[in-house]
Design a protein around this motif. Structure first.
Motif, PDB file in Angstrom:
ATOM      1  N   GLU A  11      32.058  32.906  60.643  1.00 35.37           N
ATOM      2  CA  GLU A  11      32.927  32.055  61.863  1.00 35.37           C
ATOM      3  C   GLU A  11      32.143  32.318  62.928  1.00 35.37           C
ATOM      4  O   GLU A  11      32.350  31.653  63.735  1.00 35.37           O
ATOM      5  N   ALA A  15      30.961  30.119  66.188  1.00 35.72           N
ATOM      6  CA  ALA A  15      31.635  29.268  67.271  1.00 35.72           C
ATOM      7  C   ALA A  15      30.347  30.210  68.563  1.00 35.72           C
ATOM      8  O   ALA A  15      29.647  29.378  69.453  1.00 35.72           O
ATOM      9  N   SER A  19      28.098  27.641  70.980  1.00 36.79           N
ATOM     10  CA  SER A  19      28.116  27.569  72.325  1.00 36.79           C
ATOM     11  C   SER A  19      26.555  27.595  73.031  1.00 36.79           C
ATOM     12  O   SER A  19      26.451  28.045  73.858  1.00 36.79           O
ATOM     13  N   GLU A  90      38.639  33.832  78.701  1.00 40.03           N
ATOM     14  CA  GLU A  90      38.207  32.733  78.082  1.00 40.03           C
ATOM     15  C   GLU A  90      36.978  33.167  77.677  1.00 40.03           C
ATOM     16  O   GLU A  90      36.957  31.696  75.895  1.00 40.03           O
ATOM     17  N   GLU A  93      38.643  33.138  73.771  1.00 33.89           N
ATOM     18  CA  GLU A  93      39.088  32.044  73.292  1.00 33.89           C
ATOM     19  C   GLU A  93      37.689  31.413  72.853  1.00 33.89           C
ATOM     20  O   GLU A  93      37.693  30.236  71.761  1.00 33.89           O
ATOM     21  N   LYS A  94      36.624  30.603  73.404  1.00 30.08           N
ATOM     22  CA  LYS A  94      35.096  30.560  72.484  1.00 30.08           C
ATOM     23  C   LYS A  94      34.645  31.229  71.727  1.00 30.08           C
ATOM     24  O   LYS A  94      34.572  30.162  71.034  1.00 30.08           O
ATOM     25  N   TYR A  95      34.624  32.199  71.453  1.00 26.87           N
ATOM     26  CA  TYR A  95      33.979  32.782  70.866  1.00 26.87           C
ATOM     27  C   TYR A  95      35.023  32.869  69.188  1.00 26.87           C
ATOM     28  O   TYR A  95      34.416  33.089  68.357  1.00 26.87           O
ATOM     29  N   LYS A  97      37.516  31.287  68.381  1.00 19.05           N
ATOM     30  CA  LYS A  97      38.662  30.378  67.747  1.00 19.05           C
ATOM     31  C   LYS A  97      38.259  30.187  66.890  1.00 19.05           C
ATOM     32  O   LYS A  97      38.886  29.413  66.101  1.00 19.05           O
ATOM     33  N   TYR A  98      37.741  30.452  65.500  1.00 14.95           N
ATOM     34  CA  TYR A  98      37.918  30.263  64.664  1.00 14.95           C
ATOM     35  C   TYR A  98      38.782  31.316  63.506  1.00 14.95           C
ATOM     36  O   TYR A  98      38.489  31.127  62.691  1.00 14.95           O
ATOM     37  N   LYS A 100      42.483  33.784  63.889  1.00 14.28           N
ATOM     38  CA  LYS A 100      43.499  33.324  64.282  1.00 14.28           C
ATOM     39  C   LYS A 100      44.336  34.621  64.848  1.00 14.28           C
ATOM     40  O   LYS A 100      44.686  35.214  64.528  1.00 14.28           O
TER      41      LYS A 100
END
Length: 491
Positions: A11, A15, A19, A90, A93-95, A97-98, A100
């Motif tokens: 996962e 991500a 990116s 940030e 959130e970017k890395y 995102k898969y 929880k």
């Protein structure tokens, strides 16, 4: 080597690929496997080499297993400034995102109520500045005894900002059995002492000599006088192929004044400094990142860790007081393998600062070709109101004499001779004075009638009086005392 070789989850690799990254930087390749093995780390690398991702990526996989509890964050990341804290958020959130994972950002300038509400729900990752964290801890809004992972980012900046005592206190409130990661571009002795005290058998990863500048950044010194710094900066902005640039100054007032001057000249510029509200600073950074403005005038709040892609130039309008700040400032360009250019405007008063920078970096910085070496002159004396007094200069030998205004004669009746006619006649009858160059030398001129020697002169009381005879005592009157003043008073 690719990110898949570092042992990251599928996962997380997805991500990272989305990116746009495929190969890790040297600090990432060395640090990520050790972090995944739960080792304490001291990471030393140049600014702009990807230190943030070297701890964010493995933290996401480590925290993927487990559950958060109210007011008890599972991990803590300490950042020196609000901008760096927001940037790390940030990255999560970017890395992540898969995954929880819950996250909270504790920084000043933001409503404390929203932050408290997020802590009540429980967070996996807490990103904070030391001041706001200590504030909430003192209010009983947060507990740190469940934090198993601590990251101290930009440790040398923490030292400069005076956060080391707060960090030491925070570390005493964390569990002794924890994993601690310390990252910095430089490693001064106080930071080394902090690491020895709070890290357990750490692995030191040093992918570049401390405080070395990125070899992809071409550095220039621009000698200039203090009075012409702004003119020289504008000249460089017009001559260079500036796509996006950050201009650093030591003082917030200079940041404001310089930004206004650039905007008057139709440059697309903006500003960021410590006197601005957090919402304003974030908004200006977003405008710069989006390309709405291409020149950012900033104080050192933007010198550390900000990852803004595509910055082609860095201008040090003022030579930094601390040599470490120079390394961080110019590190805003030449990031992720790109090239960049850094100009530093220096006056004669900056000689010591430049020597300290070259000593720290071990690099002799070249002077900019075509730049005039204009040593700073002594400041002009200031008069009332702060205006400079004009310098007194000797008159030139061939200068014309100053004109004098002759008062106009009073009007006279027709046919009457003017009142000053005899005077004018006497003046016109005088012989014209010879020009200065036609006069004989002073030693050849005839001597005036010499005065008699002092011993042959008459006594002072025997000399003739120049004025009226003495008419009474020197009592301040122009005559003898009146009779009424000489009268005897009776009571």
């Amino acid at each position: 080597m690719t990110f898949a070789d570092l042992g990251l989850s599928d996962e997380l690799l997805k991500a990272v690929n989305e990116s746009g990254y495929t190969e890790p930087t040297p600090i990432q390749a060395s640090a990520i496997p050790s972090v995944l093995m739960m080792r304490d780390i001291i990471g030393i690398a140049q600014t702009g080499t990807g230190k943030t991702a070297s701890f964010v990526l493995p933290m996401i996989d480590i925290l993927a297993h487990g559950r958060s509890r109210a007011r008890m964050p599972r991990s803590l990341i300490l950042e020196p400034t609000r901008e760096l804290a927001a940037q790390v958020a940030e990255n999560f959130e970017k890395y992540g995102k898969y995954h929880k994972l819950s996250m909270a950002l504790l920084i000043g300038g933001v409503s404390m109520g929203d932050q408290t509400a997020a802590l009540e729900k429980g967070v996996d990752v807490l990103i904070a500045t030391p001041g706001r964290l200590m504030d909430l801890f003192g209010r009983g809004k947060i507990l740190l005894n469940g934090c198993s992972l601590l990251v101290i980012d930009e440790a040398d900046r923490m030292l400069d900002m005076g956060f080391i005592p707060d960090i030491e206190e925070i570390c005493t409130k964390l569990p002794k059995q924890r994993q601690t990661l310390l990252f910095s571009a430089t490693m001064p002795p106080p930071i080394k002492k902090l690491a020895d005290k709070f890290l357990s058998n750490p692995k030191t990863i040093e992918v570049a000599r401390p405080a070395t500048a990125n070899v992809n950044i071409k550095q220039w010194l621009v000698p200039v006088s203090a009075a012409k710094k702004r003119e020289k900066l504008i000249q460089l902005l017009e001559l260079e192929d500036v796509k996006t640039a950050i201009i650093f100054s030591n003082r917030k007032t200079t940041v404001r004044d310089l930004n206004k001057a650039l905007q008057r000249l139709n440059f697309r510029s903006s500003e960021i400094h410590g006197d601005m509200e957090q919402s304003q600073r974030i908004a200006e950074l977003d405008r710069f990142k989006a390309g709405d403005v291409n020149i950012l005038v900033a104080s050192d709040v933007a010198a550390r860790g900000l990852d803004i892609k595509g910055v082609s130039h860095v201008f040090n309008y003022d030579a930094p007081w601390h040599p470490d700040d120079y390394v961080h400032r110019i590190g805003r360009t030449g990031r992720a393998g790109a090239t960049g250019v850094a100009f530093t405007l220096v006056t004669a008063d900056d000689a010591e600062n430049v020597a300290n920078i070259e000593k720290l970096t071990g690099l002799k910085i070249d002077r900019y070709e075509g730049a005039e070496d204009e040593p700073a002159s002594a400041p002009a004396p200031r008069g009332r109101g702060g205006r400079a007094k004009p310098a007194a200069t000797a008159p030139k030998a061939d200068a014309k004499p100053a004109r004098t205004r002759t008062p106009k004669a009073a009007p006279v009746e027709e046919g009457a001779a003017p009142v000053d006619a005899p005077v004018e006649a006497e003046r016109s009858a005088r012989p014209a004075r010879a020009p200065r160059e036609a006069r004989p030398p002073r030693e050849e001129r005839p001597a005036r009638d010499s005065r008699p020697p002092r011993e042959e002169r008459p006594a002072r009381d025997e000399r003739p009086s120049r004025g009226a005879p003495d008419d009474g005592p020197d009592d301040g009157w122009n005559g003898p005392l009146p009779d009424f003043l000489m009268a005897k008073l009776t009571y």
